[in-house]
Design a protein around this motif. Structure first.
Motif, PDB file in Angstrom:
ATOM      1  N   GLY A 115     -30.612   1.603   2.128  1.00 31.69           N
ATOM      2  CA  GLY A 115     -31.455   1.455   3.316  1.00 31.69           C
ATOM      3  C   GLY A 115     -30.693   1.899   4.538  1.00 31.69           C
ATOM      4  N   LEU A 116     -31.210   1.561   5.708  1.00 26.49           N
ATOM      5  CA  LEU A 116     -30.568   1.945   6.965  1.00 26.49           C
ATOM      6  C   LEU A 116     -29.148   1.397   7.029  1.00 26.49           C
ATOM      7  CD1 LEU A 116     -30.734   3.144   9.858  1.00 26.49           C
ATOM      8  CD2 LEU A 116     -31.535   0.875  10.598  1.00 26.49           C
ATOM      9  N   CYS A 117     -28.175   2.281   7.269  1.00 25.17           N
ATOM     10  CA  CYS A 117     -26.775   1.864   7.367  1.00 25.17           C
ATOM     11  C   CYS A 117     -25.936   3.041   7.842  1.00 25.17           C
ATOM     12  CB  CYS A 117     -26.250   1.384   6.010  1.00 25.17           C
ATOM     13  SG  CYS A 117     -26.025   2.731   4.804  1.00 25.17           S
ATOM     14  N   ILE A 118     -24.691   2.754   8.137  1.00 20.38           N
ATOM     15  CA  ILE A 118     -23.691   3.811   8.243  1.00 20.38           C
ATOM     16  C   ILE A 118     -22.715   3.632   7.084  1.00 20.38           C
ATOM     17  CG2 ILE A 118     -23.883   4.048  10.742  1.00 20.38           C
ATOM     18  CD1 ILE A 118     -21.150   2.531  10.905  1.00 20.38           C
ATOM     19  N   VAL A 119     -22.091   4.721   6.694  1.00 27.70           N
ATOM     20  CA  VAL A 119     -21.037   4.679   5.682  1.00 27.70           C
ATOM     21  C   VAL A 119     -19.711   4.891   6.389  1.00 27.70           C
ATOM     22  CG1 VAL A 119     -20.025   5.871   3.702  1.00 27.70           C
ATOM     23  CG2 VAL A 119     -22.481   5.430   3.767  1.00 27.70           C
ATOM     24  N   MET A 120     -18.762   4.005   6.142  1.00 25.67           N
ATOM     25  CA  MET A 120     -17.420   4.144   6.691  1.00 25.67           C
ATOM     26  C   MET A 120     -16.507   4.643   5.569  1.00 25.67           C
ATOM     27  SD  MET A 120     -15.172   1.563   9.035  1.00 25.67           S
ATOM     28  CE  MET A 120     -15.592   0.126   8.055  1.00 25.67           C
ATOM     29  N   ASN A 121     -16.161   5.906   5.633  1.00 26.68           N
ATOM     30  CA  ASN A 121     -15.324   6.531   4.612  1.00 26.68           C
ATOM     31  C   ASN A 121     -13.867   6.377   5.026  1.00 26.68           C
ATOM     32  OD1 ASN A 121     -13.797   8.544   3.133  1.00 26.68           O
ATOM     33  ND2 ASN A 121     -15.766   9.348   2.452  1.00 26.68           N
ATOM     34  N   LEU A 122     -13.087   5.690   4.187  1.00 26.99           N
ATOM     35  CA  LEU A 122     -11.714   5.319   4.534  1.00 26.99           C
ATOM     36  C   LEU A 122     -10.668   6.281   3.974  1.00 26.99           C
ATOM     37  CD1 LEU A 122     -12.185   1.521   3.818  1.00 26.99           C
ATOM     38  CD2 LEU A 122     -12.048   2.575   6.076  1.00 26.99           C
ATOM     39  N   MET A 123     -11.110   7.441   3.518  1.00 29.57           N
ATOM     40  CA  MET A 123     -10.176   8.365   2.863  1.00 29.57           C
ATOM     41  C   MET A 123      -9.065   8.861   3.788  1.00 29.57           C
ATOM     42  SD  MET A 123     -10.959   8.870  -0.374  1.00 29.57           S
ATOM     43  CE  MET A 123     -10.303  10.485  -0.818  1.00 29.57           C
ATOM     44  N   GLN A 124      -9.290   8.837   5.087  1.00 25.13           N
ATOM     45  CA  GLN A 124      -8.273   9.350   6.008  1.00 25.13           C
ATOM     46  C   GLN A 124      -7.276   8.281   6.460  1.00 25.13           C
ATOM     47  OE1 GLN A 124     -10.007  11.869   9.066  1.00 25.13           O
ATOM     48  NE2 GLN A 124     -11.406  12.789   7.590  1.00 25.13           N
ATOM     49  N   LEU A 125      -7.501   7.044   6.084  1.00 32.03           N
ATOM     50  CA  LEU A 125      -6.467   6.023   6.228  1.00 32.03           C
ATOM     51  C   LEU A 125      -5.651   6.068   4.944  1.00 32.03           C
ATOM     52  CD1 LEU A 125      -8.607   4.929   8.381  1.00 32.03           C
ATOM     53  CD2 LEU A 125      -7.578   2.695   7.929  1.00 32.03           C
ATOM     54  N   ASN A 126      -4.758   7.035   4.860  1.00 28.69           N
ATOM     55  CA  ASN A 126      -4.128   7.357   3.580  1.00 28.69           C
ATOM     56  C   ASN A 126      -2.605   7.393   3.628  1.00 28.69           C
ATOM     57  OD1 ASN A 126      -3.772   9.651   5.071  1.00 28.69           O
ATOM     58  ND2 ASN A 126      -4.995  10.986   3.748  1.00 28.69           N
ATOM     59  N   ARG A 127      -2.028   6.550   4.463  1.00 29.71           N
ATOM     60  CA  ARG A 127      -0.562   6.519   4.546  1.00 29.71           C
ATOM     61  C   ARG A 127       0.035   5.549   3.535  1.00 29.71           C
ATOM     62  NH1 ARG A 127       1.671   4.426   9.616  1.00 29.71           N
ATOM     63  NH2 ARG A 127      -0.112   3.013   9.513  1.00 29.71           N
ATOM     64  N   ILE A 128       1.101   5.992   2.876  1.00 24.72           N
ATOM     65  CA  ILE A 128       1.978   5.055   2.178  1.00 24.72           C
ATOM     66  C   ILE A 128       2.940   4.564   3.251  1.00 24.72           C
ATOM     67  CG2 ILE A 128       3.708   4.758   0.376  1.00 24.72           C
ATOM     68  CD1 ILE A 128       2.331   6.981  -1.185  1.00 24.72           C
ATOM     69  N   ILE A 129       2.706   3.371   3.756  1.00 28.53           N
ATOM     70  CA  ILE A 129       3.442   2.881   4.919  1.00 28.53           C
ATOM     71  C   ILE A 129       4.904   2.675   4.578  1.00 28.53           C
ATOM     72  CG2 ILE A 129       3.611   0.970   6.573  1.00 28.53           C
ATOM     73  CD1 ILE A 129       0.534   0.611   6.178  1.00 28.53           C
ATOM     74  N   GLU A 130       5.156   2.071   3.445  1.00 26.93           N
ATOM     75  CA  GLU A 130       6.545   1.918   2.999  1.00 26.93           C
ATOM     76  C   GLU A 130       6.581   1.577   1.516  1.00 26.93           C
ATOM     77  OE1 GLU A 130       8.776  -1.372   4.546  1.00 26.93           O
ATOM     78  OE2 GLU A 130       7.016  -2.667   4.703  1.00 26.93           O
ATOM     79  N   ILE A 131       7.683   1.966   0.893  1.00 29.23           N
ATOM     80  CA  ILE A 131       8.033   1.498  -0.440  1.00 29.23           C
ATOM     81  C   ILE A 131       9.387   0.815  -0.332  1.00 29.23           C
ATOM     82  CG2 ILE A 131       8.640   2.154  -2.798  1.00 29.23           C
ATOM     83  CD1 ILE A 131       6.602   4.377  -2.633  1.00 29.23           C
ATOM     84  N   ARG A 132       9.432  -0.453  -0.748  1.00 31.07           N
ATOM     85  CA  ARG A 132      10.682  -1.214  -0.696  1.00 31.07           C
ATOM     86  C   ARG A 132      11.169  -1.400  -2.127  1.00 31.07           C
ATOM     87  NH1 ARG A 132       7.500  -4.907   2.367  1.00 31.07           N
ATOM     88  NH2 ARG A 132       8.134  -6.610   0.961  1.00 31.07           N
TER      89      ARG A 132
END
Length: 459
Positions: A89-106
């Motif tokens: 129905g009526l909505c917007i889609v928020m596509n999160l593909m561009q929040l794609n950082r590996i912030i850190e690996i410890r």
């Protein structure tokens, strides 16, 4: 488009930086209108697709959507198969593909911190540099995002040993329906402060909040892996073979079951000839320092009988696992082909397979079975030829629903790893009591008073 919708989009554009793209082209709307799940009728297009670049963007989108009462479906690559990302129905889609950082690996802590748009495969490649891996690995791991895996509590081939996504999620940053940012969970392996809200959000299919950051547990990459394929004369014999492995007290990292119709499809896809060898197959991967010993134990367990094992170190078992990993056996579900995702107690798998055969015969439809056999998660697929007898679609639907009820009667569940989404909501009452379902609606209302987060899904 109404005046209020135009005003909402105007305010959205003003609230977001230029980098946070807002799309209203039909191609973009269509591409983001659904996931891989079965779709009844034509796709419904969203009002717009928004591509946030930062957590602040997500907060701004949710604040405005909350103010205007605009429903929001958050999504990643859309590889889910339950309809959880279907627009209805009526909505917007928020596509999160561009929040794609590996912030850190410890590596010393065996932890990764990532944004939701990180591809599962890319995280594993990054972790491998430190001798580590991210254990959850759905079949779509080369395409699916970590955020989507968390939203659906995705499973995969390595579940037998390492569990589903929930077992690897330590903490989450969540943007709530009104734009507030909260942090739940922990930064350590252990921690029992307060209620386990991390597990609540994991698998909630975007109905309670939007994941914008995840703290994930990593595992050691195995020092050794041993792959074995075992061909059995029948599907029932292969299912009993799962119990033989369990009785030998061996815990495979991967334990997959393929029936003959599935093997034939894979033969056709990969130009192989495994179907001529028997009626069903188990694919086994053993890992870690004990892999060699475990392989010996399995070979001893199957030393007598009509089954055939691949030679030790032969590449064919590894190739078969990759064939299984990258294919469900054919294309998406359609009106005449319906795949399922039930789980039953492991001790009842053989009985359930027998019931599946009876159900298919009774309704004059075909059935084939693949399974994550190590944890009792079966994927039966029912199909029917369009011109076969009277009411083929009714017969197909009746067979599918009967298979679900039988699984529940055996103490199983309507979904082992794909989630409820849109497609299975009508079956949820078969498994859960009204009190339990009401509690879930109460939680939803508490966190999303206006019901704008992926409404009509999951519960």
């Amino acid at each position: 488009m109404s005046d209020s919708q135009l005003e909402f989009l105007k305010q959205l554009r003003e609230a977001l930086p230029m980098a946070a793209k807002i799309e209203d082209r039909r191609e973009a709307l269509l591409e983001n209108s659904r996931d891989f799940g079965q779709l009844v009728g034509e796709p419904v297009l969203p009002l717009a697709v928004v591509y946030p670049q930062t957590v602040a963007d997500v907060q701004n989108i949710m604040r405005l959507s909350y103010e205007h009462g605009m429903p929001v479906i958050s999504r990643g690559a859309g590889t889910g198969v339950s309809g959880a990302a279907h627009v209805t129905g009526l909505c917007i889609v928020m596509n999160l593909m561009q929040l794609n950082r590996i912030i850190e690996i410890r590596p010393e802590d065996e932890v990764a911190v990532v944004e939701p748009g990180v591809i599962n495969y890319d995280l594993n490649e990054a972790a491998a540099e430190f001798g580590l891996m991210y254990a959850p690995e759905p079949a779509s791991y080369k395409m699916s995002t970590v955020g989507g895996n968390i939203a659906t509590n995705a499973g995969g081939l390595r579940c037998a040993k390492y569990g589903v996504t929930r077992e690897s999620v330590l903490g989450l940053d969540i943007v709530l329906a009104d734009g507030r940012l909260i942090r739940v969970g922990k930064n350590t392996f252990k921690g029992v402060a307060g209620y386990d809200l991390t597990s609540l959000f994991t698998g909630s299919e975007g109905t309670l909040g939007v994941v914008v950051r995840a703290v994930l547990r990593l595992r050691y990459q195995p020092v050794d892996e041993r792959d074995v394929s075992i061909v059995f004369p029948s599907l029932e014999a292969a299912v009993m073979g799962v119990q033989s492995i369990a009785r030998a007290r061996v815990q495979p990292a991967i334990l997959e079951l393929l029936d003959l119709p599935t093997i034939r499809i894979l033969d056709e896809q990969y130009q192989t000839d495994y179907a001529s060898r028997g009626g069903a197959m188990l694919l086994v991967r053993l890992d870690g320092y004990g892999a060699e010993k475990e392989e010996t134990v399995i070979r001893e367990a199957f030393s007598d009988g009509p089954m055939t094992l691949s030679s030790s170190g032969a590449p064919e078992a590894t190739q078969l696992i990759e064939m299984r990993r990258t294919s469900r056996g054919d294309t998406k579900d359609d009106a005449y082909r319906m795949g399922e995702d039930v789980a039953v107690p492991k001790s009842l798998m053989a009985k359930y397979v027998q019931e599946l055969r009876k159900i298919a015969t009774a309704h004059d439809v075909d059935v084939r079975v693949i399974a994550h056999a190590g944890d009792g998660n079966l994927h039966p697929t029912f199909s029917v030829e369009p011109e076969s007898g009277e009411n083929p679609l009714i017969r197909l639907s009746e067979a599918l629903e009967e298979s679900i009820r039988v699984a529940i009667d055996m103490g199983g569940t309507i979904t082992g790893e794909h989630g409820v989404g849109l497609i299975k909501r009508e079956w949820l009452t078969w498994e859960q009591s009204q009190d339990v379902i009401q509690i879930q609606h109460d939680i939803k209302s508490l966190l999303d008073e206006k019901n704008i987060l992926n409404p009509g899904k999951a519960i």
